[in-house]
Design an enzyme around this catalytic site. Structure first.
Site, mmCIF file in Angstrom:
data_model
loop_
_atom_site.group_PDB
_atom_site.id
_atom_site.type_symbol
_atom_site.label_atom_id
_atom_site.label_comp_id
_atom_site.label_asym_id
_atom_site.label_seq_id
_atom_site.Cartn_x
_atom_site.Cartn_y
_atom_site.Cartn_z
ATOM 1 N N ARG A 153 0.853 -1.189 0.000
ATOM 2 C CA ARG A 153 0.000 0.000 0.000
ATOM 3 C C ARG A 153 0.890 1.241 0.000
ATOM 4 O O ARG A 153 1.106 1.875 1.036
ATOM 5 C CB ARG A 153 -0.940 -0.060 1.207
ATOM 6 C CG ARG A 153 -1.956 -1.182 1.070
ATOM 7 C CD ARG A 153 -2.707 -1.473 2.346
ATOM 8 N NE ARG A 153 -1.884 -2.188 3.322
ATOM 9 C CZ ARG A 153 -2.352 -2.755 4.431
ATOM 10 N NH1 ARG A 153 -3.644 -2.691 4.695
ATOM 11 N NH2 ARG A 153 -1.549 -3.380 5.259
ATOM 12 N N ASP A 188 2.610 4.893 -0.445
ATOM 13 C CA ASP A 188 2.160 6.208 -0.003
ATOM 14 C C ASP A 188 1.908 7.145 -1.173
ATOM 15 O O ASP A 188 2.305 6.878 -2.313
ATOM 16 C CB ASP A 188 3.214 6.843 0.909
ATOM 17 C CG ASP A 188 3.344 6.127 2.244
ATOM 18 O OD1 ASP A 188 2.388 5.445 2.641
ATOM 19 O OD2 ASP A 188 4.414 6.261 2.873
ATOM 20 N N ARG A 228 12.054 5.198 2.986
ATOM 21 C CA ARG A 228 12.282 6.649 2.894
ATOM 22 C C ARG A 228 13.131 7.155 4.059
ATOM 23 O O ARG A 228 13.923 8.090 3.890
ATOM 24 C CB ARG A 228 10.950 7.374 2.807
ATOM 25 C CG ARG A 228 10.231 7.156 1.477
ATOM 26 C CD ARG A 228 8.795 7.648 1.529
ATOM 27 N NE ARG A 228 8.717 9.058 1.861
ATOM 28 C CZ ARG A 228 7.561 9.669 2.184
ATOM 29 N NH1 ARG A 228 6.437 8.985 2.242
ATOM 30 N NH2 ARG A 228 7.572 10.959 2.473
#
Length: 257
Positions: free
Chosen positions: A50, A52, A197
């Protein structure tokens, strides 16, 4: 009833991520609409990752159930005629009904791309993070080496995460540079919320000289989000592929990470 597995590629620039959100455009919503129109039945896909808002994908995986008799391999071609240019299904195959893309053991590979030059190159602005400081790639490579293996990555996940088990395994983490593009490529058995990230943001700080590569070991051991670097922007991140071996695909070798 049949279950169909899709490999999905998309440019995440115009989407509020993968997952359905009321009042927002998402990749999942676009797929559901196109498949429902094509198959003339209500379709709800289940995504493996899923991603971002703003994150891209070359090989995300989704499954859905259908009563349609359309040959599985032809569904990708047919649904692509109903999808926008920034979302396309790369392949479609029939799989066992019991297969769940997030509960079966897999390897996920992401790439984070950095444009490292004096002036922003407009053609790269949507798919890289622009850093004008000269980054020390060797230092980034050394820092990356401390993250390979099985570790508690609590320091490298968002405080918003809802999971209690923050142990993950990174199989490989490579930092390379070609012309003006620095690529961080990571493969693991699963990733926490914002984990890639945060790894990228930490390695960027090492490359800038904000702290030495060895400090990453202490970040891991401290299990505190405040110890690691910032969360790098979403647009530099691309989900490259999700790999399921044949045994896991057929026998549902579950791993809920």
């Amino acid at each position: 009833m049949r279950r169909i597995k899709l490999e999905v590629a998309y440019d995440g620039t115009n989407y509020c991520g993968w997952q359905l959100q009321s009042g927002h455009l998402t990749v999942e919503a676009v797929l559901n609409k196109a498949l429902s129109e094509l198959l003339k039945e209500e379709v709800a896909v289940i995504g493996a990752s899923r991603t971002d808002s703003g994150v891209h994908a070359k090989g995300n995986v989704a499954v859905f159930d259908t009563n349609s008799l359309i040959p599985s391999e032809k569904i990708s071609y047919a649904v692509n005629q109903r999808l926008p240019e920034d979302v396309k299904v790369q392949s479609s195959v029939e799989i066992p009904l019991e297969f769940h893309p997030r509960r079966v053991k897999s390897k996920k590979t992401y790439e984070y791309c950095i444009l490292n030059r004096n002036i922003l190159l407009p053609t790269e602005r949507l798919y890289t993070t622009f850093i004008y400081n000269d980054l020390d790639v060797k230092a980034m490579q050394e820092a990356a080496s401390y993250l390979v293996g099985e570790h508690d990555f609590k320091s490298f996940c968002s405080v918003k995460t809802q999971v209690t088990d923050t142990v993950r395994t990174i199989y490989s983490l490579e930092v390379s540079k070609k012309k003006d593009i620095i690529t961080i490529r990571v493969t693991g058995n699963g990733f926490l919320y914002n984990m890639v990230r945060i790894i990228a943001g930490t390695l960027i700080e090492v490359g800038r000289g904000a702290y030495p590569p060895q400090k990453v070991k202490g970040m891991l051991e401290g299990c505190d989000r405040n110890l690691a670097g910032p969360t790098a922007p979403a647009k530099g991140l691309t989900l490259i592929k999700i790999e399921y071996d044949e045994e896991n695909l057929l026998n549902n070798n579950y791993d809920i990470k």
